[in-house]
Write a protein that holds these residues in place. Structure first.
Motif, short mmCIF file in Angstrom:
data_model
loop_
_atom_site.label_atom_id
_atom_site.label_comp_id
_atom_site.label_asym_id
_atom_site.label_seq_id
_atom_site.Cartn_x
_atom_site.Cartn_y
_atom_site.Cartn_z
N LEU A 11 0.84 -1.19 0.00
CA LEU A 11 0.00 0.00 0.00
C LEU A 11 0.88 1.24 0.00
O LEU A 11 1.84 1.34 0.77
CB LEU A 11 -0.92 -0.02 1.22
N ASN A 12 0.57 2.19 -0.86
CA ASN A 12 1.36 3.40 -1.03
C ASN A 12 0.77 4.51 -0.15
O ASN A 12 -0.36 4.94 -0.35
CB ASN A 12 1.35 3.83 -2.49
N TYR A 13 1.56 4.95 0.84
CA TYR A 13 1.12 6.02 1.73
C TYR A 13 1.70 7.37 1.35
O TYR A 13 1.49 8.35 2.04
CB TYR A 13 1.53 5.71 3.17
N LEU A 14 2.43 7.43 0.24
CA LEU A 14 3.05 8.67 -0.19
C LEU A 14 2.00 9.66 -0.68
O LEU A 14 0.95 9.25 -1.17
CB LEU A 14 4.07 8.40 -1.30
N PRO A 15 2.29 10.95 -0.56
CA PRO A 15 1.35 11.95 -1.09
C PRO A 15 1.18 11.80 -2.60
O PRO A 15 2.09 11.35 -3.30
CB PRO A 15 2.01 13.29 -0.76
N LEU A 16 0.03 12.18 -3.09
CA LEU A 16 -0.23 12.14 -4.53
C LEU A 16 0.64 13.16 -5.25
O LEU A 16 0.96 14.22 -4.70
CB LEU A 16 -1.70 12.45 -4.81
N THR A 17 1.00 12.84 -6.46
CA THR A 17 1.78 13.77 -7.28
C THR A 17 0.85 14.48 -8.26
O THR A 17 -0.28 14.04 -8.50
CB THR A 17 2.86 13.02 -8.09
N VAL A 18 1.35 15.57 -8.81
CA VAL A 18 0.59 16.32 -9.81
C VAL A 18 0.26 15.40 -10.98
O VAL A 18 -0.86 15.39 -11.50
CB VAL A 18 1.38 17.56 -10.28
N SER A 19 1.22 14.60 -11.38
CA SER A 19 1.04 13.69 -12.51
C SER A 19 -0.08 12.68 -12.25
O SER A 19 -0.90 12.40 -13.14
CB SER A 19 2.35 12.96 -12.80
N GLN A 20 -0.14 12.12 -11.06
CA GLN A 20 -1.19 11.16 -10.73
C GLN A 20 -2.57 11.79 -10.81
O GLN A 20 -3.52 11.20 -11.34
CB GLN A 20 -0.98 10.59 -9.32
N ILE A 21 -2.70 12.99 -10.28
CA ILE A 21 -3.99 13.68 -10.30
C ILE A 21 -4.36 14.09 -11.72
O ILE A 21 -5.51 13.94 -12.15
CB ILE A 21 -4.01 14.87 -9.34
N HIS A 22 -3.38 14.56 -12.50
CA HIS A 22 -3.65 14.93 -13.90
C HIS A 22 -4.09 13.71 -14.70
O HIS A 22 -5.00 13.81 -15.54
CB HIS A 22 -2.42 15.56 -14.53
N ASN A 23 -3.47 12.56 -14.46
CA ASN A 23 -3.89 11.33 -15.14
C ASN A 23 -5.32 10.98 -14.79
O ASN A 23 -6.08 10.50 -15.63
CB ASN A 23 -2.95 10.17 -14.81
N SER A 24 -5.69 11.20 -13.54
CA SER A 24 -7.06 10.94 -13.12
C SER A 24 -8.03 11.87 -13.83
O SER A 24 -9.11 11.44 -14.26
CB SER A 24 -7.20 11.09 -11.61
N TYR A 25 -7.68 13.14 -13.95
CA TYR A 25 -8.53 14.07 -14.68
C TYR A 25 -8.75 13.57 -16.12
O TYR A 25 -9.86 13.56 -16.63
CB TYR A 25 -7.91 15.47 -14.75
N LYS A 26 -7.66 13.15 -16.75
CA LYS A 26 -7.76 12.65 -18.14
C LYS A 26 -8.64 11.41 -18.22
O LYS A 26 -9.46 11.28 -19.12
CB LYS A 26 -6.37 12.34 -18.69
N ASN A 27 -8.45 10.48 -17.28
CA ASN A 27 -9.26 9.26 -17.28
C ASN A 27 -10.74 9.55 -17.03
O ASN A 27 -11.60 8.78 -17.47
CB ASN A 27 -8.75 8.27 -16.24
N LEU A 28 -11.02 10.62 -16.33
CA LEU A 28 -12.40 11.02 -16.07
C LEU A 28 -12.97 11.87 -17.21
O LEU A 28 -14.12 12.28 -17.16
CB LEU A 28 -12.48 11.80 -14.75
N GLY A 29 -12.15 12.13 -18.22
CA GLY A 29 -12.61 12.90 -19.37
C GLY A 29 -12.62 14.40 -19.14
O GLY A 29 -13.35 15.14 -19.79
N LEU A 30 -11.79 14.86 -18.20
CA LEU A 30 -11.72 16.28 -17.87
C LEU A 30 -10.44 16.90 -18.43
O LEU A 30 -9.39 16.28 -18.40
CB LEU A 30 -11.74 16.48 -16.35
N ASP A 31 -10.56 18.11 -18.92
CA ASP A 31 -9.39 18.86 -19.38
C ASP A 31 -9.05 19.89 -18.30
O ASP A 31 -9.85 20.79 -18.02
CB ASP A 31 -9.67 19.55 -20.70
N VAL A 32 -7.89 19.73 -17.69
CA VAL A 32 -7.50 20.58 -16.57
C VAL A 32 -7.44 22.05 -16.97
O VAL A 32 -7.66 22.94 -16.14
CB VAL A 32 -6.17 20.09 -15.95
N LEU A 33 -7.20 22.33 -18.23
CA LEU A 33 -7.09 23.71 -18.68
C LEU A 33 -8.46 24.37 -18.92
O LEU A 33 -8.54 25.58 -19.04
CB LEU A 33 -6.24 23.78 -19.95
#
Length: 70
Positions: free
Chosen positions: A28-50
């Motif tokens: 189990l990963n207890y490290l804080p989330l990275t910007v890249s991980q959250i941006h990938n989630s936005y993309k997978n959810l069909g969201l454009d961060v811009l």
């Protein structure tokens, strides 16, 4: 609205990180989330961060603050 999208991105990133743990392939990963991980989630959810004003800045600020605490 922006904060809800941000929380949804964080939740998606955490759930995505559980798949390897659930398959007993990684610890189990207890490290804080990275910007890249959250941006990938936005993309997978069909969201454009811009397309959401301030979402990119909010995400980067959150990750930067989390890294300072660790």
């Amino acid at each position: 609205l922006m904060s809800n999208i941000f929380v949804l991105g964080k939740l998606h990133a955490r759930v995505t990180g559980l798949f390897d743990f659930g398959r007993n392939q990684k610890d189990l990963n207890y490290l804080p989330l990275t910007v890249s991980q959250i941006h990938n989630s936005y993309k997978n959810l069909g969201l454009d961060v811009l397309e959401v004003d301030g979402l990119l800045e909010l995400t980067e600020r959150f990750c930067k603050n989390k890294m300072k605490r660790t």
